[in-house]
Every structure is written in C-alpha cells, then in structure tokens.
Design a protein around this motif. Structure first.
Motif, PDB file in Angstrom:
ATOM      1  N   GLY A   1      12.772  17.278   3.197  1.00  0.00           N
ATOM      2  CA  GLY A   1      12.674  18.259   1.958  1.00  0.00           C
ATOM      3  C   GLY A   1      13.437  18.332   0.625  1.00  0.00           C
ATOM      4  N   VAL A   2      14.373  17.631   0.704  1.00  0.00           N
ATOM      5  CA  VAL A   2      15.381  17.630  -0.214  1.00  0.00           C
ATOM      6  C   VAL A   2      15.260  16.986  -1.633  1.00  0.00           C
ATOM      7  N   GLU A   3      14.511  15.761  -1.435  1.00  0.00           N
ATOM      8  CA  GLU A   3      14.331  14.818  -2.506  1.00  0.00           C
ATOM      9  C   GLU A   3      12.957  14.102  -2.421  1.00  0.00           C
ATOM     10  N   ALA A   4      12.348  13.863  -3.724  1.00  0.00           N
ATOM     11  CA  ALA A   4      10.995  13.437  -3.756  1.00  0.00           C
ATOM     12  C   ALA A   4      10.775  11.894  -3.782  1.00  0.00           C
ATOM     13  N   THR A   5      12.081  11.282  -4.096  1.00  0.00           N
ATOM     14  CA  THR A   5      11.705   9.823  -4.412  1.00  0.00           C
ATOM     15  C   THR A   5      11.370   9.043  -3.127  1.00  0.00           C
ATOM     16  N   MET A   6      10.744   7.901  -3.154  1.00  0.00           N
ATOM     17  CA  MET A   6      10.293   7.227  -2.196  1.00  0.00           C
ATOM     18  C   MET A   6      11.286   6.609  -1.138  1.00  0.00           C
ATOM     19  N   GLY A   7      12.364   6.275  -2.026  1.00  0.00           N
ATOM     20  CA  GLY A   7      13.593   5.831  -1.289  1.00  0.00           C
ATOM     21  C   GLY A   7      14.127   6.918  -0.343  1.00  0.00           C
ATOM     22  N   TRP A   8      14.237   8.128  -0.913  1.00  0.00           N
ATOM     23  CA  TRP A   8      14.865   9.199  -0.018  1.00  0.00           C
ATOM     24  C   TRP A   8      13.956   9.527   1.345  1.00  0.00           C
TER      25      TRP A   8
ATOM     26  N   LEU B   1       2.633  13.717  -5.722  1.00  0.00           N
ATOM     27  CA  LEU B   1       3.449  12.577  -6.316  1.00  0.00           C
ATOM     28  C   LEU B   1       2.659  11.434  -6.564  1.00  0.00           C
ATOM     29  N   GLY B   2       1.420  11.642  -6.328  1.00  0.00           N
ATOM     30  CA  GLY B   2       0.503  10.608  -6.960  1.00  0.00           C
ATOM     31  C   GLY B   2       0.338   9.009  -6.214  1.00  0.00           C
ATOM     32  N   TRP B   3       0.632   9.541  -4.906  1.00  0.00           N
ATOM     33  CA  TRP B   3       0.439   8.254  -3.957  1.00  0.00           C
ATOM     34  C   TRP B   3      -0.909   7.770  -3.797  1.00  0.00           C
ATOM     35  N   SER B   4      -0.945   6.344  -3.367  1.00  0.00           N
ATOM     36  CA  SER B   4      -2.108   5.811  -2.816  1.00  0.00           C
ATOM     37  C   SER B   4      -2.107   6.170  -1.359  1.00  0.00           C
ATOM     38  N   TYR B   5      -3.334   5.899  -0.605  1.00  0.00           N
ATOM     39  CA  TYR B   5      -3.426   6.102   0.841  1.00  0.00           C
ATOM     40  C   TYR B   5      -2.209   4.959   1.449  1.00  0.00           C
ATOM     41  N   ALA B   6      -2.073   3.934   1.006  1.00  0.00           N
ATOM     42  CA  ALA B   6      -1.257   2.906   1.473  1.00  0.00           C
ATOM     43  C   ALA B   6       0.138   3.436   1.529  1.00  0.00           C
ATOM     44  N   GLN B   7       0.497   3.952   0.253  1.00  0.00           N
ATOM     45  CA  GLN B   7       2.060   4.517   0.433  1.00  0.00           C
ATOM     46  C   GLN B   7       2.214   5.863   1.240  1.00  0.00           C
ATOM     47  N   ALA B   8       1.183   6.678   1.272  1.00  0.00           N
ATOM     48  CA  ALA B   8       1.248   7.674   2.234  1.00  0.00           C
ATOM     49  C   ALA B   8       1.317   7.338   3.632  1.00  0.00           C
ATOM     50  N   GLY B   9       0.626   6.327   3.998  1.00  0.00           N
ATOM     51  CA  GLY B   9       0.657   5.411   5.406  1.00  0.00           C
ATOM     52  C   GLY B   9       1.950   4.991   5.595  1.00  0.00           C
ATOM     53  N   TRP B  10       2.597   4.766   4.373  1.00  0.00           N
ATOM     54  CA  TRP B  10       3.800   3.520   4.678  1.00  0.00           C
ATOM     55  C   TRP B  10       4.833   4.691   5.419  1.00  0.00           C
ATOM     56  N   LEU B  11       5.054   5.899   4.868  1.00  0.00           N
ATOM     57  CA  LEU B  11       6.063   6.592   5.387  1.00  0.00           C
ATOM     58  C   LEU B  11       5.856   6.911   6.747  1.00  0.00           C
TER      59      LEU B  11
ATOM     60  N   PHE C   1      13.976   6.838   3.893  1.00  0.00           N
ATOM     61  CA  PHE C   1      15.379   6.748   4.841  1.00  0.00           C
ATOM     62  C   PHE C   1      15.183   7.913   5.575  1.00  0.00           C
ATOM     63  N   TRP C   2      14.881   9.081   5.477  1.00  0.00           N
ATOM     64  CA  TRP C   2      14.788  10.237   6.251  1.00  0.00           C
ATOM     65  C   TRP C   2      13.714  10.136   7.308  1.00  0.00           C
ATOM     66  N   ARG C   3      12.555   9.474   6.860  1.00  0.00           N
ATOM     67  CA  ARG C   3      11.525   9.243   7.802  1.00  0.00           C
ATOM     68  C   ARG C   3      11.932   8.275   8.815  1.00  0.00           C
ATOM     69  N   ILE C   4      12.683   7.349   8.532  1.00  0.00           N
ATOM     70  CA  ILE C   4      13.098   6.359   9.384  1.00  0.00           C
ATOM     71  C   ILE C   4      14.250   6.963  10.386  1.00  0.00           C
TER      72      ILE C   4
END
Length: 401
Positions: A105-112, A52-62, A115-118
């Motif tokens: 696992g259903v959707e790749a968008t950051m918003g989805w 998905l081309g994330w940075s470390y900060a984006q990966a850590g955000w989840l 939400f499910w990590r929260i």
C-alpha cells in the motif's frame, strides 16, 4: 535409501499436544497467505484499475506476478525442505508475507506493486506448502480426523480471509473512493499481524527436524502424473474467478453492497466446505475427489456468465466456495494416503511447484481475453473449460499400491 531404513521418528509422527489449537494457528497462516495475500487483491483491483488507469491485462499482470513469485517460493521450498524444518519455513513465510502486504500500500507505481506482489508469492508459497505438511502430522493413525484437519486448514483458512476482506474492503472503497485502495492493503496487513502469534506458536508445537530422503527422484512421478495434471488445470482455472469476479460484477453495475455480500457468501461457503468434503477425502485415495472438486469449480466459474440475471452470481459463489479450497486438501489427502511420511514434504512441494507454474498462466491470459472481447466474462468461460479438462485427467488417477 529405502523408506524402511529411515529413523523411526520420521516414519511415525509423534502425537501433538493441543492439536486443535495448533490447527487454528496453521489455519490463520493460510488465511494470511491465501485469503489475504492472493485473493483479497480481487476486491482491491477495481479501485486500483479505476484510480491508476490500468487495462485488464495490467490488472491481471499483478496476480500473474504474484503467481511467478509463488513459483520461486515453491522451488525454494522444494530445495530447502531437506535442510530446513517445515515449521521454520512456515514461520518465516508467515511473517514475511505480512510485511509484503503492508508494503504493497505504500507506493502506486507498477514496479513497486510488481515487486511486492512477487514477494508475497515467494513467502506465501513457503508458508502454504509447509502448513499442509505440518497439518498432516496432527493426528497420526486417525484418518477421519486427518481428513477433517486438512479440509479445515484450506477451507476455513482461505474462507476466513475472504470473509473478512469481503466484509470490509468493498464498503470502505465505496465510502472513501477508489483513491483509498492503499488502506485496503493496510487493513489486511493489520489483520495478518494479529494472526502471527498463534501461527508461530503452532509452528513451534509441531517442530520436527528437517525430513530426510526428500529428493523428488524418489517420488513415483509416472504413477501420479494424472493427479499432477489435474492440479495444474486447477491452478490455471480457479485463479481467474478470484481475480476478476469483483471486476466482472463492477462491469455489470453491481453495487458495493452486492459485491461485499457475494464475497461474504463465498467465504462462508469456504468455511463450510471442509464438512462437505471430509467424508470424500477420507474414503477415496484416488483422483476422484480432485475430479469432483474441479467439476464444481468449473460450474461455479461459468454460472454468472451463462446466467447473468437474477441470483446466479450468488449460487455461483456458493458452488465455487464449497469446492475451490478443497483442491489442495484433496492433494494433501492423496499424498498422505499413498506415500510414506518421509516423502510428504517433497511431494507437497512438488505439487506446489506444478501448481505455481500453471497458475502464472491464468490471470494475465484471462485479462488479455477480456481486453480483446471487451468482456472479462469470456476469460471466466475459458477458465471453466480448463478446469473441466483437469477434472477429466484426475478422474483417471488410480491409488498407489
């Protein structure tokens, strides 16, 4: 109302039929809410980051999002614990966490994903904090078995989840490629579904009415703040290792087989940790067990960065695994030995809130440090320093009268 004025069934928990089977169900609940919902992400993260081309900060955000959800869940548990039985909160949290894993696992968008990590954090906190309360009631009047049960709950529950995830996810992702990250969530979600029936049975076996006198105002906060501060240090520091160890090893060109092996070793160490620490938890009602545990976690976190060559990462996994999930066990043991039963649920919920708030700081901050320095190992070293600070604070926690 004084604790002595509470009804007798609240003050003296009743013996439970088949307590070891009930413990097994609670342990599977921790496997889902800790081993899968919170820490398996560290194994799926490298594939998601690459695909998905994330940075470390984006990966850590989840994982920070998951920790923010944990804050909400911990606060909700603290508010509900006087109105809803712990067994009901445990059951609801277990089922809802499983659903959240499958949905991730259903959707790749950051918003989805956010939400499910929260959601997994919210529901996982409900189940996790009440699992410890239910476990503390398994063996009334037997300190040794209580200490062992509490240690098994956290060590074996989280360890089993990490072992199963470590044995399946890295090799699957290498064979099928980073785009198969969705199946990682389906695998751990499916394993969680299998764990639900015994977990629900255990909750029913340990059902008691919602506890009275659970307001946090009745807790001696001025006398336990060092233990609270030490636990906050644990929350800020430990999550960095479990979030970024897989990514750090991938940066070091480690093979999928080595990554899987290290996580399996980590899981085995977690499963064995209750038998290493049960005597310490039974003997001490001060902050000493937490201080010792945090020191071990700090050493395990720093070791692969300080000694990147050779088998240091394996030794790191052993040391970290033997210690990390015993921190909640030390807190539960401290609460059980120093507070009356009527306060256990509120105290555990309060510690969970402190833990949850502090935990939100770690993953995103460590990821930002990794982006700034070009090496996520820098984040691991900062985490080790925070853990040592928490150990120093906990060391000064005295027993309550």
């Amino acid at each position: 109302m004084a604790h002595s004025a509470l009804p007798r069934p609240v003050d003296r928990p009743r013996p439970v039929n088949r307590p070891w089977l009930a413990l097994a169900g609670l342990t599977l609940g921790v496997m889902v809410t800790n081993g899968f919902a919170r820490f398996a992400y560290g194994l799926i993260l490298p594939a998601m980051k690459s695909e998905l081309g994330w940075s470390y900060a984006q990966a850590g955000w989840l994982n920070t999002a998951n920790a923010l959800g944990y804050v909400v869940g911990a606060v909700l548990t603290l508010l509900l614990i006087g109105r809803v039985a712990p067994s009901q909160l445990f059951s609801f949290g277990l089922v809802a966490t499983t659903a959240s894993l499958l949905a991730t696992g259903v959707e790749a968008t950051m918003g989805w994903q956010t939400f499910w990590r929260i959601a997994a954090g919210v529901f996982g906190a409900m189940s996790f904090s009440t699992a410890s309360v239910l476990t503390a009631r398994l063996f009334p009047g037997d300190p040794k078995r209580n200490a062992l049960a509490i240690a098994i709950l956290f060590g074996t529950g989280g360890g089993l989840g990490i072992m199963l995830a470590g044995a399946s996810l890295p090799l699957m992702l290498e064979a099928w490629g980073p785009s198969s990250w969705r199946f990682g969530w389906y695998i751990i979600g499916g394993l969680s579904v299998i764990a639900i029936p015994l977990g629900l049975w255990s909750a029913r076996a340990l059902h008691v009415p919602a506890p009275r006198n659970t307001a946090t105002g009745g807790l001696p906060l001025r006398r336990i703040w060092r233990e609270l501060a030490g636990y906050a240090g644990f929350a800020m520091g430990y999550i960095v290792y479990l979030t970024f160890l897989g990514a750090w090893m991938a940066d070091q060109q480690a093979s999928a087989g080595l990554i899987a092996g290290v996580w399996i070793i980590l899981g085995v160490a977690l499963v064995l940790s209750p038998f290493v620490w049960r005597g310490v938890l039974a003997r001490h009602n001060s902050g000493r067990p937490l201080a010792m545990i945090l020191t071990g976690i700090a050493v395990g976190s720093a070791l692969p960065v300080v000694l990147p060559a050779g088998g240091a990462v394996v030794i790191s996994a052993i040391v970290f695994g033997l210690c990390v999930f015993m921190a909640p066990g030390a807190i539960t043991s401290f609460i059980r030995q120093n507070l009356p039963p009527a306060s256990w649920a509120a105290a555990m919920s309060l510690f969970t809130v402190v833990f949850a708030v502090a935990q939100t700081i770690g993953p995103f901050t460590a990821g930002a440090i990794g982006d700034a320095t070009g090496n996520i190992g820098s984040g691991l070293l900062v985490a080790a320093c925070i853990l040592l600070t928490g150990a120093a604070l906990a060391a000064f926690q005295r027993p309550l009268d």
